[in-house]
Design an enzyme around this catalytic site. Structure first.
Site, PDB file in Angstrom:
ATOM      1  N   HIS A  17       4.645   0.128   0.055  1.00  0.00           N
ATOM      2  CA  HIS A  17       5.462  -0.895   0.815  1.00  0.00           C
ATOM      3  C   HIS A  17       4.663  -1.975   1.584  1.00  0.00           C
ATOM      4  CE1 HIS A  17       3.702   2.561   3.207  1.00  0.00           C
ATOM      5  NE2 HIS A  17       3.867   1.618   4.420  1.00  0.00           N
ATOM      6  N   ASP A  68       0.612   4.961   1.949  1.00  0.00           N
ATOM      7  CA  ASP A  68      -0.078   5.481   3.156  1.00  0.00           C
ATOM      8  C   ASP A  68      -1.117   6.346   2.735  1.00  0.00           C
ATOM      9  OD1 ASP A  68       1.161   3.744   5.044  1.00  0.00           O
ATOM     10  OD2 ASP A  68       2.848   5.016   5.298  1.00  0.00           O
ATOM     11  N   HIS A 111       0.549  -1.221   0.000  1.00  0.00           N
ATOM     12  CA  HIS A 111       0.141   0.053  -0.002  1.00  0.00           C
ATOM     13  C   HIS A 111       0.856   1.133  -0.009  1.00  0.00           C
ATOM     14  CE1 HIS A 111       1.170  -0.427   4.206  1.00  0.00           C
ATOM     15  NE2 HIS A 111       1.077   0.989   4.313  1.00  0.00           N
ATOM     16  N   ARG A 121       5.485   5.968  13.869  1.00  0.00           N
ATOM     17  CA  ARG A 121       5.158   6.395  12.530  1.00  0.00           C
ATOM     18  C   ARG A 121       4.790   7.718  12.926  1.00  0.00           C
ATOM     19  NH1 ARG A 121       1.192   3.457   8.553  1.00  0.00           N
ATOM     20  NH2 ARG A 121       0.020   5.536   8.785  1.00  0.00           N
TER      21      ARG A 121
END
Ligand code: SIN
Length: 296
Positions: free
Chosen positions: A272, A119, A117, A287
């Protein structure tokens, strides 16, 4: 010439090196300490490296969440994840990505990234880039893979390229929501307010990078649900073909985490995937996610 006041107060430059990886994408930044203030020249070098290599790895960063947030903010506004229960206490800009269970409850999002995907592609303004800072790493597994979507687009055969010309695709946060791929029940139910924040969005299948001008494929198995204005079976087949070209081995960098790594990738250029690790081994990363532009 900098003014005397600026020269007296501007942070000193740091002597750091940028080493591109041998493979498809990515570079390592050695000798930079993100706990120290960054001057504009050093920041510009990092920004350039991020655009050129799409994923940059800063080794051995002993930084606090506040410092990660401050560094991330230099690239743009930060996005707050819809799963509020996994945000770091006192720092909602930080999403905890972790498989750790404490007192019977997950402390973070345990299956983040278990499908390829980009983000927040499910938002009208998807993410420019994301930073992950390693807090606790498993002794085995836990790698993150990055695939170059500019190269994926370039690799498409002419007929496939023609089939997607001018087309758009729908993206949804809940596309795979009820499909846990690994062990554990990581996905809490979304309430009405959360569902309202993740309504389906439509984006072009081929997007133009707003800073480099390069075109990239912008679909992923994680969040793309269908191609607009195509019958369901045709849409499914076409997407499957696009996914195949998205993850050609020669376009992938596999990041094997080292303690205190901070990895910063460009969601406009890459997709990723979290490779996963044995469930009994602890893994925790912080994150931050930087908001980007509406894809065009
Ligand atoms: C993510 O998709 O943001 C998480 C990736 C990882 O855990 O390796």
């Amino acid at each position: 010439m900098p003014s005397a006041t600026y020269a007296a107060t501007a942070p000193r430059g740091q002597a750091f090196e940028i080493h591109p990886f041998d493979g498809a994408v990515g570079a390592e930044i050695i000798g930079l300490d993100l706990a120290q203030p960054l001057n504009d020249t050093d920041f510009a070098r990092i920004h350039r490296a991020h655009l050129d290599h799409h994923v940059v790895v800063f080794r051995d960063q002993r930084i606090t969440p506040e410092q990660q947030i401050a560094f991330s903010r230099r690239f743009g506004e930060l996005q707050i994840h819809v799963l509020k229960q996994f945000l770091l206490a006192g720092h909602p800009e930080v999403l905890i990505v972790s498989n750790i269970i404490e007192q019977g409850a997950p402390i973070g999002l345990g299956d983040a990234g278990k499908f390829w995907h980009s983000d927040l592609s499910y938002k009208p303004l998807p993410s420019l880039g994301s930073m992950l800072h390693a807090q606790e790493l498993p002794s085995e597994g836990g790698d993150t893979l990055f695939a170059d979507m500019h190269k994926a687009l370039d690799a498409l055969p002419a007929e496939l390229r023609k089939a997607i010309e001018g087309r758009q695709a729908a993206h949804s946060y809940t596309a795979r929501y009820s499909e846990p791929k690994f062990e554990g029940d990581w996905r809490p139910r979304l309430n009405a307010e959360q569902l309202a924040q993740v309504q389906e969005v439509i984006h072009p299948i081929v997007r133009t990078h707003p800073e480099s001008g390069r075109k990239a494929l912008f679909v992923s198995e994680g969040f793309t649900t269908r191609i607009v204005d195509l019958p369901e079976d045709e849409s499914r087949e076409l997407l499957a073909e696009l996914y195949r070209y998205s993850v050609l081995p020669q376009h992938i960098y596999r990041h094997q985490w080292q303690p205190h790594d901070l990895v910063f990738w460009d969601n406009r250029s890459l997709i990723h995937l979290a490779a996963g690790c044995p469930g009994h081994l602890r893994r925790k990363l912080y994150r931050t996610t930087i908001q980007g532009d509406a894809p065009f």
